[in-house]
Design an enzyme around this catalytic site. Structure first.
Site, PDB file in Angstrom:
ATOM      1  CG  ASN A  54      40.304  37.952  29.541  1.00  0.00           C
ATOM      2  OD1 ASN A  54      39.186  38.025  29.791  1.00  0.00           O
ATOM      3  ND2 ASN A  54      40.956  36.792  29.917  1.00  0.00           N
ATOM      4  N   PRO A 103      29.968  46.183  29.818  1.00  0.00           N
ATOM      5  CG  PRO A 103      30.330  46.865  27.626  1.00  0.00           C
ATOM      6  CD  PRO A 103      29.807  47.431  28.833  1.00  0.00           C
ATOM      7  N   GLY A 114      34.985  38.158  35.803  1.00  0.00           N
ATOM      8  CA  GLY A 114      36.478  38.841  37.125  1.00  0.00           C
ATOM      9  C   GLY A 114      37.055  38.096  37.832  1.00  0.00           C
ATOM     10  CB  SER A 115      39.119  39.665  40.261  1.00  0.00           C
ATOM     11  OG  SER A 115      38.093  40.739  41.748  1.00  0.00           O
ATOM     12  CD  GLU A 169      35.573  32.317  34.121  1.00  0.00           C
ATOM     13  OE1 GLU A 169      36.217  31.889  34.693  1.00  0.00           O
ATOM     14  OE2 GLU A 169      35.498  33.397  33.422  1.00  0.00           O
ATOM     15  CG  LEU A 170      34.385  34.628  40.794  1.00  0.00           C
ATOM     16  CD1 LEU A 170      34.253  34.748  41.882  1.00  0.00           C
ATOM     17  CD2 LEU A 170      34.078  35.846  40.244  1.00  0.00           C
ATOM     18  CD  GLU A 204      43.230  35.316  38.427  1.00  0.00           C
ATOM     19  OE1 GLU A 204      43.214  34.888  37.325  1.00  0.00           O
ATOM     20  OE2 GLU A 204      42.712  35.445  38.943  1.00  0.00           O
TER      21      GLU A 204
END
EC number: 1.2.1.3
Length: 502
Positions: A136, A160, A215-216, A237-238, A381
């Site tokens: 994103n 990536p 990601g998740s 970083e979720l 989410e």
């Protein structure tokens, strides 16, 4: 390379293929890590100001090619061109911020309790850094990781997103052109479930010293388990279920602009996108009317057009997941206040639509009212153009609803009351908070990251990220010519027996 291949396609036109890429195997991931470990021996000895000078070159190359990169970004992941330019600009800003950090990787001179003894601290690079990023923010987020990692003297292996391999290749090519040696930076392409899992498994073989992941939460937990067993701390970083609170004294027009951008910018595919809109009961209906008027004005379509607010979703799998959420999370007691929902088709298009509904992965913006804290949709989410509305009676209830999801990434409050602002920023559990601004938005010199289910407390961006990519070394240098034992041979001064007489 790779035992199989995949295509990168334009989500606004699935017939437009940007390239074919190989899925890296476990052996190829291992080869990349071994090469990075070999490259580390020389890169860590390269003076930090020289490493930062290479990053300065990287920033200049990005700036020179900004428009071309932005056009590829829009074509490959579907972000409107204005947003794409911002994505690329964030990488430029990050480069220029960290140029000076190459001359500021300071240690300290520490006073010793012994004579003729010097104590020092130094920042040392960690080693091989393996990173998996989402699609994103395909240029900005990799820059958050790799620019400080390289300046600090680490070598890198990057997996990536499979949604943006063409742009990732451009990123790597620009790094090499800037002067980064090829054994210092490696890219392995493929899916997260296969290539990504293969890469992380190499932590168990001692080939990786640090892992970064965007990601998740579900995948982040698995990575955290592997790293934890190897006594490593990953940089995670979720996801988020980001709250935006609107108080009765808020400027409603300002709030609506923030709500629409937070909810539907990047088609809702930001980890900081609005999840729960928490509105005071007294203004709920007037605010909803303003929101619906604004939604009607949204221009959805071909993201390469300058006036587009919302483009397609990144790929077909993200669209399918969004449709599944609409089917499974919305219950009879909910009120779906948007009249058109789900996939945009030729038979189900909004009035202001200029894309190709047959070839693109477009979705209507959706808003769900009458949500409460016991609903699955409240704490799930959804990562798409969908947010919920909850109501509250007082600020304590609003803060409770903001925190109870267990996520803690981003948050926002709209109010003209200073006391409300102070209370919210003090009691919210999120790592980032906005007052009279949206839940999304980052700057290169401000720490980015979350708490709870949104991350493990690590931060990207700003000077704080240096702690992620360095380890401290303490040096004890004794020049006395004899063994001196701290605490035992120290010449402490004993107090006298003097007593004050009154």
């Amino acid at each position: 390379m790779g035992s199989s291949h995949f295509n990168s396609t334009n989500p606004a036109n699935r017939e437009d293929i940007l390239g074919t890429f190989a899925n890296a195997t476990l052996d190829e991931c291992r080869e990349a890590c071994l090469a990075a470990r070999k490259g580390f021996e020389q890169w860590k000895k390269t003076p930090a100001p020289i490493r930062a000078g290479i990053i300065a070159n990287f920033g200049k190359l990005i700036e020179k090619n900004k428009e071309a990169i932005s056009q590829v970004l829009t074509r490959e992941m579907g972000k409107p061109i204005k947003e794409a330019r911002g994505d690329v600009q964030e990488a430029i800003d990050t480069c220029y911020f960290f140029i000076s950090e190459g001359r500021r990787l300071y240690g300290q001179t520490v006073p010793s309790e012994m004579e003729n003894k010097e104590l020092y601290t130094y920042r040392r690079p960690i080693g091989v850094f393996a990173c998996i990023t989402a699609g994103n923010f395909p240029f900005a987020v990799p820059s958050w990781y790799f620019i400080p990692a390289l300046v600090c003297g680490n070598t890198c292996v990057w997996k990536p997103s499979e949604d943006t391999p063409r742009l990732s290749l451009i990123f790597a090519e620009l790094l090499y052109a800037a002067g980064v040696p090829k054994d210092v930076f490696h890219v392995v392409f493929g899916s997260g479930s296969e290539t990504g899992a293969n890469l992380v498994s190499l932590v168990n073989e001692g080939l990786i010293d640090k892992v970064g992941f965007t990601g998740s939460t579900e995948v982040g937990r698995k990575i955290g388990e592997i790293c934890g067993r190897n006594l490593q701390t990953p940089c995670l970083e979720l996801g988020g279920k980001n709250p935006l609170v609107v108080m009765p004294d808020a400027n409603l027009d300002l709030a609506v602009n923030g709500i629409i951008w937070s909810g539907f910018g990047t088609a809702g595919q930001r980890c900081t996108s609005l999840g729960n809109l928490i509105v005071h009961k007294s203004i709920k209906e007037p605010l909803i009317k303003k929101i619906m008027d604004k939604v009607a004005s949204i221009h959805i379509g071909n993201p390469s057009e300058e006036n587009i607010f919302c483009g397609p979703m990144m790929s077909e799998r993200f669209l399918k997941k969004h449709l599944e959420n609409l089917d499974s999370l919305i219950k009879p007691h909910h009120r779906l206040i948007t009249s058109k929902n789900g996939q945009i088709t030729d038979q189900n298009k909004p009035e202001r639509f200029s894309g190709n509904a047959q070839l693109g992965f477009y979705a209507h913006p959706s808003i769900v009212d009458n949500v409460n804290e016991n609903d699955a949709i409240y704490s799930t989410e959804t990562f798409g153009p969908l947010f919920n509305i909850l109501s509250f009676s007082d600020l304590d209830e609003a803060i409770y609803l903001s925190n109870k999801t267990g996520y803690g990434l981003s948050s926002a409050i709209y109010t003209e009351n200073i006391e409300s602002s102070y209370k919210f920023r003090s009691e919210i559990s999120a790592g980032m908070t906005s007052i009279n601004n949206s839940t999304t938005g980052a700057e290169a010199h401000l720490p980015f990251g979350g708490n709870g289910k949104s991350g493990n407390g690590s931060r990207q961006s700003g000077i704080w990220v240096v702690d992620q990519f360095t380890k401290w070394q303490a040096v004890n240098w004794d020049v006395s010519g004899k063994l001196q034992l701290a605490q035992m041979d120290t010449s402490y001064i004993n107090p006298s027996d003097y007593v004050v007489k009154i």
